[in-house]
Design a protein around this motif. Structure first.
Motif, PDB file in Angstrom:
ATOM      1  N   PHE A 157      -8.623  -3.824  -6.490  1.00 28.05           N
ATOM      2  CA  PHE A 157      -7.554  -2.589  -6.597  1.00 28.05           C
ATOM      3  C   PHE A 157      -6.187  -2.719  -7.089  1.00 28.05           C
ATOM      4  O   PHE A 157      -5.380  -1.831  -7.187  1.00 28.05           O
ATOM      5  N   ALA A 158      -5.963  -3.628  -7.542  1.00 26.05           N
ATOM      6  CA  ALA A 158      -4.607  -4.307  -8.374  1.00 26.05           C
ATOM      7  C   ALA A 158      -4.645  -3.833  -9.794  1.00 26.05           C
ATOM      8  O   ALA A 158      -3.682  -3.380 -10.534  1.00 26.05           O
ATOM      9  N   LYS A 166       0.828  -1.225   0.113  1.00 25.16           N
ATOM     10  CA  LYS A 166       0.031  -0.055   0.160  1.00 25.16           C
ATOM     11  C   LYS A 166       0.941   1.231  -0.242  1.00 25.16           C
ATOM     12  O   LYS A 166       0.533   2.237  -0.752  1.00 25.16           O
ATOM     13  N   ASP A 225      -8.007  -9.330  -7.021  1.00 20.08           N
ATOM     14  CA  ASP A 225      -7.706  -7.931  -6.509  1.00 20.08           C
ATOM     15  C   ASP A 225      -8.154  -6.997  -7.177  1.00 20.08           C
ATOM     16  O   ASP A 225      -7.804  -6.498  -8.146  1.00 20.08           O
ATOM     17  N   GLY A 252      -1.024  -5.133  -2.833  1.00 23.72           N
ATOM     18  CA  GLY A 252      -1.438  -3.759  -2.950  1.00 23.72           C
ATOM     19  C   GLY A 252      -2.200  -3.270  -1.936  1.00 23.72           C
ATOM     20  O   GLY A 252      -2.414  -1.861  -1.726  1.00 23.72           O
ATOM     21  N   SER A 253      -2.978  -3.985  -1.185  1.00 18.64           N
ATOM     22  CA  SER A 253      -4.022  -3.648  -0.203  1.00 18.64           C
ATOM     23  C   SER A 253      -3.292  -3.786   1.293  1.00 18.64           C
ATOM     24  O   SER A 253      -4.066  -3.541   2.128  1.00 18.64           O
ATOM     25  N   ILE A 254      -2.205  -4.430   1.287  1.00 21.37           N
ATOM     26  CA  ILE A 254      -1.627  -4.622   2.665  1.00 21.37           C
ATOM     27  C   ILE A 254      -0.722  -3.169   3.040  1.00 21.37           C
ATOM     28  O   ILE A 254       0.196  -2.789   2.429  1.00 21.37           O
ATOM     29  N   ALA A 275     -12.120  -6.005  -0.589  1.00 24.03           N
ATOM     30  CA  ALA A 275     -10.543  -6.389  -0.176  1.00 24.03           C
ATOM     31  C   ALA A 275     -10.522  -7.968  -0.515  1.00 24.03           C
ATOM     32  O   ALA A 275     -11.478  -8.566  -0.391  1.00 24.03           O
ATOM     33  N   VAL A 276      -9.427  -8.297  -0.833  1.00 22.06           N
ATOM     34  CA  VAL A 276      -8.763  -9.615  -0.854  1.00 22.06           C
ATOM     35  C   VAL A 276      -7.841 -10.100   0.154  1.00 22.06           C
ATOM     36  O   VAL A 276      -7.724 -11.259   0.536  1.00 22.06           O
ATOM     37  N   ALA A 277      -7.350  -9.086   0.656  1.00 23.85           N
ATOM     38  CA  ALA A 277      -6.213  -9.164   1.743  1.00 23.85           C
ATOM     39  C   ALA A 277      -6.498  -7.998   2.630  1.00 23.85           C
ATOM     40  O   ALA A 277      -6.667  -6.805   2.363  1.00 23.85           O
ATOM     41  N   PRO A 278      -6.130  -8.419   4.133  1.00 23.24           N
ATOM     42  CA  PRO A 278      -5.972  -9.440   4.757  1.00 23.24           C
ATOM     43  C   PRO A 278      -7.000 -10.462   4.774  1.00 23.24           C
ATOM     44  O   PRO A 278      -7.021 -11.635   5.055  1.00 23.24           O
TER      45      PRO A 278
END
Lengths: 433, 294
Positions: free
Chosen positions: B151-152, A201, B149, A259-261, B128-131
């Motif tokens: 947002f990727a 992120k 994902d 990308g979301s971490i 979200a896919v993660a966490p």
């Protein structure tokens, strides 16, 4: 309506009302420049827990009298917004007493040129505490900023932290070469263990891997050559480094949704045993030594430098070292009370951060440091042995190139941006900077 | 009344205060910003005159072009979604739910009053896919569509952004158009029904033309709002991945306040002003056509 106001009275009344409304809309912000600081304010990125916690501890302990005279007030914000906030406040002559010195040293240099940054060498010498600083930290700051004008609350090295238990369970030896590192990652992936925990992120933990590869491939001057215009990030050898990291992502070695971490999640993934490796600076020791956060146990955390690349010019003993995201002091808000605070911090911070957090700072540990945790001792020993240190990927970039690099790091490893385009974007910003 | 409006002093008294406020709050900053377009630099370093350099830079800047393209794409998608969903909701309130629509109107309007950041955080978690796997992902995977994902990729982020902003604002447009539909005389609708116009024909030939003014206002509101989108993009995707969901507003903000180039930032702002003005003029030009004769 029987009683009408005369037009002139009405105009005066209406204008006065409008002016009143306008003036009431303009809130009077506290301006630090008028008569010095009223608080010992600190604006810092929210993922930097160590400095916040340690200053809070000092405000209740060794620096309690300074805190009584000038109360500590901490404001946190996401790391990506630090530069914006600092620039806006500087434009209004309203900088807090202390502020994170931005994502790029260039901003601090600009602020310094504009007379907004306190000359800390002169100030600390005048206060008689200059000798309480680590010479290595002074040198690192001077290399980055051209002079000593930031407080070295951290003195870090960077590398790959790994879960010893997972390595033993899966019969993986500590990788000494990049090929071995990739092979280890493949082994973990096949065993359903996330090979690398990474904060995609914010992006910078991923670009650190690009620079790590670059230094091993081309030697410790790889990015200085780009800054000097002797090389371009679009040169094949540089693109190769970005490609190597993109390949790690393509193989799924950063896990799902990198990308979301965010930073805290990445730390948590590693410290709960969900990931085998974690590239990070030694500022993470605070979390590693925290029993409530570290579920795998500090004894199970190992450290290895970024491994060598076959045929590369760099070696594994060239370690990235920095003073974290250092903190500058506003020249406009300096007064005697701020001086007292700086003096107290310089004398006490080094020992306190070792004792409380197990983290190394740029201040000499002058007091009781307690018993150093083994991990901290490892870092101390590594710092002592390091002959050549390197900088992070964006250290010599301008603000725009830094942001481009960090915001495109996740697309690079998720495959939506090619290594060549990644480097091209940054190089364009460097050329136009 | 005529004597009042014929008196210049009375006009000055009536218009003066509002004009003063408008000048100070709108016109002066706009002029100021326009002035900045001819300079380089910022308030920290100072300014240097650059002539038309910023406009030339804008012409050749691929990032500005991509931001402009995204702004149009987003504006079109979200405005269409907002007005269409709003119109359908209004039809539902007027023709289906009628007097019992108050509760539904309130529920659908509720997201309008929620803070953008809170909504964005909620949608981040949903997709979200993660966490953890978000609810929306679970639903999508349940339907057998695997996206990974959201947002990727630029496409995935765009879809989530559009869905979020339409969901957030359709209640407002629903209420706005609902108010317009209530103005259609019941007698007109009744006589149309007696003439055999029901369902789609009633809407196409009677409701739509008679609600054209409020529909036009909605479109103008919507387009101008969506072209100036900022907060929802910043909170949901931060313009990412990379700069794939960066609209002109965010690019302008970053240019001025992150990269310290007020002049170029103001030039981007000028482009945005021209775009908003141009689009509004185009809408008004199209709206001159009399829909009742079509």
């Amino acid at each position: 309506m029987h009683h009408t106001l005369k037009p002139r009275s009405l105009a005066v009344l209406a204008t006065a009302t409008s002016a009143g409304l306008l003036l009431s809309a303009c809130g009077s912000g506290s301006n630090a420049s008028s008569g010095g600081a009223k608080e010992f304010s600190l604006t810092i990125n929210d993922d930097n827990h160590i400095v916040q916690q340690e200053l809070t501890t000092l405000s209740k302990g060794s620096c309690a009298s300074q805190n009584k005279a000038l109360p500590l007030k901490i404001q946190t914000l996401p790391i990506g917004n630090v530069d914006q906030k600092v620039q806006l406040l500087a434009g209004q002559n309203a900088l807090p007493v202390q502020f994170a010195a931005g994502g790029t040293p260039q901003l601090t240099k600009t602020l310094d040129k504009a007379g907004q940054v306190l000359d800390l060498e002169k100030t600390l010498k005048d206060l008689g505490v200059w000798d309480d600083l680590q010479p290595a930290a002074i040198k690192t700051v001077e290399n980055l900023y051209g002079k000593f004008n930031v407080m070295p609350y951290q003195f870090n090295i960077e590398g790959i932290w790994y879960n010893k238990t997972l390595f033993a369970e899966h019969h993986v030896a500590t990788p000494a070469t990049y090929d071995e590192l990739v092979a280890a990652a493949a082994k973990f992936k096949s065993a359903d263990v996330t090979p690398f925990s990474a904060d995609g992120k914010d992006g910078w933990p991923l670009t650190r891997l690009v620079s790590g590869y670059l230094y091993r491939e081309l030697g410790p001057d790889a990015l200085q050559a780009v800054a000097d215009g002797k090389a371009k990030l679009t040169d094949p050898a540089y693109v190769k480094a970005a490609q190597a990291i993109a390949d790690l992502g393509k193989a799924g070695y950063f896990g799902k949704g990198v990308g979301s971490i965010d930073y805290d999640t990445a730390v948590q993934q590693f410290l709960t045993g969900k990931a085998a490796m974690f590239y990070m600076g030694s500022w993470a020791l605070g979390d590693f030594n925290d029993k409530t956060k570290n579920k795998i146990g500090a004894a199970n955390v190992g450290f290895m430098p970024f491994p060598t690349v076959a045929g590369g010019k760099g070696s594994a003993d060239q370690i990235p070292a920095n003073v974290g995201l250092p903190v500058a002091v506003s020249a406009k808000s300096y007064n005697a009370e701020v001086g007292d605070w700086l003096s107290c911090i310089t004398k006490n911070y080094g020992a306190a951060s070792l004792k409380d957090q197990g983290t190394v700072s740029g201040f000499k540990p002058g007091g009781d440091t307690g018993t150093l945790p083994p991990l901290t001792q490892t870092v101390q020993d590594t710092i002592t042995k390091t002959k050549t240190s390197t900088l992070w990927f964006e250290a010599l970039f301008n603000t725009k190139a830094t942001e481009t690099s960090q915001t495109n790091a996740a697309p690079l490893v998720t495959g939506s941006l090619s290594a060549k385009d990644f480097m091209q974007k940054i190089q364009t910003d460097l050329d136009n900077g | 009344m005529r004597s009042v409006l014929g008196d210049r002093r009375a006009i000055a008294v009536l218009l003066g205060p509002a004009l003063l406020v408008y000048t100070l709050v709108m016109l002066v900053p706009m002029g100021w910003s326009l002035g900045y377009t001819f300079f380089k630099g910022n308030v920290i370093e100072g300014f240097t005159f650059d002539g038309f350099g910023n406009f030339e830079k804008l012409w050749h800047d691929p990032q500005a072009h991509s931001a402009l393209w995204f702004t149009f794409k987003y504006g079109l998608a979200v405005s269409a979604g907002q007005v269409l969903c709003g119109y359908l909701l209004a039809l539902l309130y007027v023709f289906v739910l009628r007097r019992s629509s108050a509760a539904v109107r309130t529920l659908v309007f509720f997201p309008v009053i929620l803070p953008t950041v809170a909504v964005a955080l909620m949608f981040q978690k949903l997709f979200a896919v993660a966490p953890q796997n978000g609810l929306a992902n679970v639903a999508v995977e349940g339907l057998g569509i695997h996206h990974g994902d959201w947002f990727a990729s630029a496409g995935g982020s765009f879809i989530v952004l559009v869905v979020m902003d339409v969901w957030r604002s359709m209640g407002f447009y629903g209420v706005l158009i609902f108010a317009g539909l209530l103005d259609i005389p019941e007698e007109t609708l009744e006589s149309a029904r007696l003439d055999g116009a029901t369902g789609w024909r009633l809407i196409r030939h009677i409701v739509l033309p008679l609600s054209a003014p409020v529909l036009l206002s909605s479109v103008v509101f919507s387009i101008n709002g969506t072209l100036k989108v900022f907060d929802s993009v910043l909170a949901l995707t931060n313009g990412g991945p990379g700069s794939d969901t960066t609209p002109l507003t965010l690019y302008m903000f970053r240019t001025a306040f992150s990269y310290g180039d007020y002049g170029y930032g103001s030039t981007i702002a000028s482009l945005l002003t021209v775009v908003c003005l141009g689009v509004t003029l185009i809408i008004f030009r199209f709206s001159r056509r009399d829909l009742t004769k079509g």
